[in-house]
Design a protein around this motif. Structure first.
Motif, PDB file in Angstrom:
ATOM      1  N   THR A  87      21.592 -22.021 -11.416  1.00 21.96           N
ATOM      2  CA  THR A  87      21.463 -22.736 -12.692  1.00 21.96           C
ATOM      3  C   THR A  87      21.913 -24.182 -12.560  1.00 21.96           C
ATOM      4  O   THR A  87      21.108 -25.112 -12.671  1.00 21.96           O
ATOM      5  CB  THR A  87      22.285 -22.028 -13.785  1.00 21.96           C
ATOM      6  OG1 THR A  87      23.639 -21.859 -13.335  1.00 21.96           O
ATOM      7  CG2 THR A  87      21.698 -20.676 -14.123  1.00 21.96           C
ATOM      8  N   VAL A  96      14.866 -22.458 -14.638  1.00 23.75           N
ATOM      9  CA  VAL A  96      15.835 -23.522 -14.921  1.00 23.75           C
ATOM     10  C   VAL A  96      15.354 -24.856 -14.365  1.00 23.75           C
ATOM     11  O   VAL A  96      15.412 -25.899 -15.040  1.00 23.75           O
ATOM     12  CB  VAL A  96      17.214 -23.144 -14.340  1.00 23.75           C
ATOM     13  CG1 VAL A  96      18.157 -24.348 -14.348  1.00 23.75           C
ATOM     14  CG2 VAL A  96      17.830 -22.008 -15.135  1.00 23.75           C
ATOM     15  N   THR A 146      12.387 -26.188 -16.397  1.00 27.57           N
ATOM     16  CA  THR A 146      12.838 -26.745 -17.678  1.00 27.57           C
ATOM     17  C   THR A 146      13.453 -28.121 -17.489  1.00 27.57           C
ATOM     18  O   THR A 146      13.145 -29.069 -18.232  1.00 27.57           O
ATOM     19  CB  THR A 146      13.861 -25.806 -18.339  1.00 27.57           C
ATOM     20  OG1 THR A 146      13.266 -24.524 -18.531  1.00 27.57           O
ATOM     21  CG2 THR A 146      14.315 -26.357 -19.676  1.00 27.57           C
TER      22      THR A 146
END
Length: 286
Positions: free
Chosen positions: A65, A154, A157
């Motif tokens: 992440t 992730v 995005t």
């Protein structure tokens, strides 16, 4: 002769006599025995176990992440102006490649998890179960598919926030991520082999990074190979990471890079055939 039971009432000798072996056997098999789990069911069960470990220890998602976002931001803004004129232009080329790089680096954690379970004696318990032997290993790999998916989403995005716009739309993005996950599953067998081969997790990480780093940086993740010397272009064009990055980039860009897709699938089959068989052999002999 008589004794007293826990309630205070006298017990007869017949009550204290051992249960006959035949009667005991009938009690043990009074109900129908459950069906033995097949290879698929056993593998899925161990895959679910790997997912539950992520649920109970969410800190291990840090590497899929926070780290990918840092990589996207740093490479885009550090090299974007010099290599493509602006970060917005560079992110169109960079993001699919960095996505491949991040997911491939994540594959080494499969070997680390296996090595930890071996060190704690968990694998000894698994080996005593009446299950298909490779199910334990495949379960780890199936569980890590969730990690690869999270890392890809992730990074996608973060890339779209800073300007990435895939011309392939949703179908191209989904196809690219699925192709990447297939390759990552196959590539994970290398880290899994190291997890069974070496003694501690630090050595697993060191051995995995020794294999991953050259493949990542000797590829077309950061720059077009056309700008490289001829001898270096030969190495880059024969690198499996180059084929994966080019295929994912092409799919997200709305093209159909058939040659790179074929190479990616071919490399995936070869990795499973070579390192998968070595891993299973090591596991059976461990």
């Amino acid at each position: 002769m008589s004794t007293t039971t826990s309630g205070g009432a006298p017990a007869r000798e017949d009550d204290l006599a051992p249960v006959p072996a035949r009667t005991l056997a009938e009690l043990l098999v009074a109900e129908e025995r459950p069906t033995r789990a097949g290879p698929l069911a056993a593998s899925l069960a161990f895959g679910w176990r790997a997912m539950l470990k992520i649920k109970h220890v969410p800190e291990q998602l840090f590497d899929v992440t926070v780290l990918p976002v840092m990589m996207v931001l740093m490479f885009t803004h550090l090299f974007g102006g010099a290599l493509a004129g602006s970060p917005r232009e560079y992110i169109q080329y960079l993001l699919p490649g960095v996505m491949v790089m991040s997911v491939v680096m994540t594959t080494m954690y499969t070997g680390i998890a296996i090595n930890n379970d071996i060190d704690k004696g968990v694998f000894d318990r698994f080996r005593t179960l009446p299950i298909w032997r490779p199910a334990t290993i495949i379960g780890y790999l199936l569980g890590d598919v969730l990690r690869y998916s999270i890392a890809s989403l992730v990074m996608l995005t973060a890339g779209m926030i800073i300007g990435f716009r895939p011309d392939g739309g949703v179908p191209g993005v989904v196809a690219g991520i699925l192709l990447l996950i297939v390759f990552a599953f196959a590539f994970s067998w290398i880290g899994t082999m190291f997890g069974l081969l070496v003694r501690d997790e630090k050595t697993v990480m060191g051995a995995s990074m020794t294999a991953i780093f050259p493949l990542n940086f000797l590829s077309d993740i950061f720059v077009d190979p056309a700008t490289m010397p001829g001898w270096l272009q030969t190495l880059v064009h024969n690198n499996p990471i180059t084929h994966v990055a080019s295929a994912v980039r092409g799919l997200m860009d709305g093209r159909w890079p058939g040659v790179d897709i074929a190479w990616t699938l071919g490399w995936s089959v070869a990795l499973v055939a070579v390192f998968g068989s070595l891993t299973v052999r090591l596991y059976n002999r461990k």
